[in-house]
Write a protein that holds these residues in place. Sequence first.
Motif, mmCIF file in Angstrom:
data_model
loop_
_atom_site.group_PDB
_atom_site.id
_atom_site.type_symbol
_atom_site.label_atom_id
_atom_site.label_comp_id
_atom_site.label_asym_id
_atom_site.label_seq_id
_atom_site.Cartn_x
_atom_site.Cartn_y
_atom_site.Cartn_z
ATOM 1 N N ASN A 138 -1.740 2.198 4.587
ATOM 2 C CA ASN A 138 -2.793 1.854 3.443
ATOM 3 C C ASN A 138 -2.587 2.239 1.594
ATOM 4 O O ASN A 138 -3.173 1.658 1.303
ATOM 5 C CB ASN A 138 -4.624 2.026 4.255
ATOM 6 N N VAL A 139 -2.025 3.132 2.201
ATOM 7 C CA VAL A 139 -2.403 4.016 0.500
ATOM 8 C C VAL A 139 -1.391 3.546 -0.566
ATOM 9 O O VAL A 139 -1.668 3.083 -1.854
ATOM 10 C CB VAL A 139 -2.151 5.460 0.716
ATOM 11 N N ARG A 140 0.223 2.840 0.486
ATOM 12 C CA ARG A 140 0.964 2.223 -0.411
ATOM 13 C C ARG A 140 0.428 1.179 -1.149
ATOM 14 O O ARG A 140 0.579 0.206 -1.692
ATOM 15 C CB ARG A 140 2.162 2.229 0.531
ATOM 16 N N ASN A 141 -0.471 0.054 0.335
ATOM 17 C CA ASN A 141 -1.209 -0.894 -0.341
ATOM 18 C C ASN A 141 -2.028 -0.660 -1.246
ATOM 19 O O ASN A 141 -1.975 -1.688 -1.630
ATOM 20 C CB ASN A 141 -1.539 -1.426 1.044
ATOM 21 N N SER A 142 -2.938 -0.284 -1.471
ATOM 22 C CA SER A 142 -3.480 0.875 -2.288
ATOM 23 C C SER A 142 -2.542 0.080 -4.169
ATOM 24 O O SER A 142 -3.609 0.499 -4.636
ATOM 25 C CB SER A 142 -4.809 1.359 -1.949
ATOM 26 N N ALA A 143 -1.726 1.034 -3.961
ATOM 27 C CA ALA A 143 -1.242 1.686 -5.027
ATOM 28 C C ALA A 143 -0.539 0.274 -5.497
ATOM 29 O O ALA A 143 -0.582 -0.487 -6.618
ATOM 30 C CB ALA A 143 0.140 2.937 -4.700
ATOM 31 N N ILE A 144 0.091 -0.743 -4.178
ATOM 32 C CA ILE A 144 0.562 -2.007 -5.262
ATOM 33 C C ILE A 144 -0.827 -3.119 -6.049
ATOM 34 O O ILE A 144 -0.801 -3.484 -6.694
ATOM 35 C CB ILE A 144 1.445 -2.952 -3.968
ATOM 36 N N LEU A 177 4.659 0.532 -11.455
ATOM 37 C CA LEU A 177 3.535 0.529 -10.597
ATOM 38 C C LEU A 177 3.669 -0.633 -10.020
ATOM 39 O O LEU A 177 3.459 0.134 -8.587
ATOM 40 C CB LEU A 177 2.449 0.126 -11.299
ATOM 41 N N ILE A 178 4.228 -1.545 -9.688
ATOM 42 C CA ILE A 178 4.321 -2.819 -8.546
ATOM 43 C C ILE A 178 5.457 -2.771 -7.886
ATOM 44 O O ILE A 178 5.604 -2.880 -6.854
ATOM 45 C CB ILE A 178 3.929 -3.955 -9.475
#
Length: 202
Positions: A138-144, A177-178
């Motif tokens: 979920n941290v990766r999803n938040s970064a995206i 960032l994307i």
Amino acid sequence: MSKDDPDTPGNNPPPPQRPWARGNPDPGGPPRPPHPPGTGGFGSGPPPAGGQMPAPVSSLRVLMMVVGGLQAILGLALVTNSVSIATSLWGEDDASAYARRATGEDHAGMVAFVGILILAIAAWGILTALKFPTRHPNVRNSAIAYGWMTLAFTVFLWAFMTVLILVLIWLAMAILLIVRPNQPECRGWFGVPVLGSGYDHR
């Protein structure tokens, strides 16, 4: 003590094999290693926290902190100078109008609200970057999601910032960032299957 006595040493039957138990050898075969963490079996989940971050992951983390810090500076400037910024954007009202505030003061609240919103977005990016060592997907999803929000924020800057080079730099950081969270190293760090890797059925 007779030869057929069950208590005679050497006459006890061997314990039954349990081929379903990890670590117990199959009859005539080598022992089975236990499941590595996060690769299958009961209780599998995200990779364990900690470990050495790959270079793409650490660079993405630093980039998120830098972008979040710049957003925080901009948001703080909007909140603390809301009246002067609004006056420079909308100008002042006609001084002959009695008991009427300047147009800039009318829009100061709007500028302050935008500053608070930018501060919240900055906090989101920085907190997400600080959670990278947990390796939770979920941290990766938040970064995206933060990357896409930064891209939308670039459109906002384009409308109010006259220095084109600064807008282009911000746009490049938003694109990074994307893209960076979808790199194989980042997907592997957060326990997400790498695209196109497939499975080995041998």
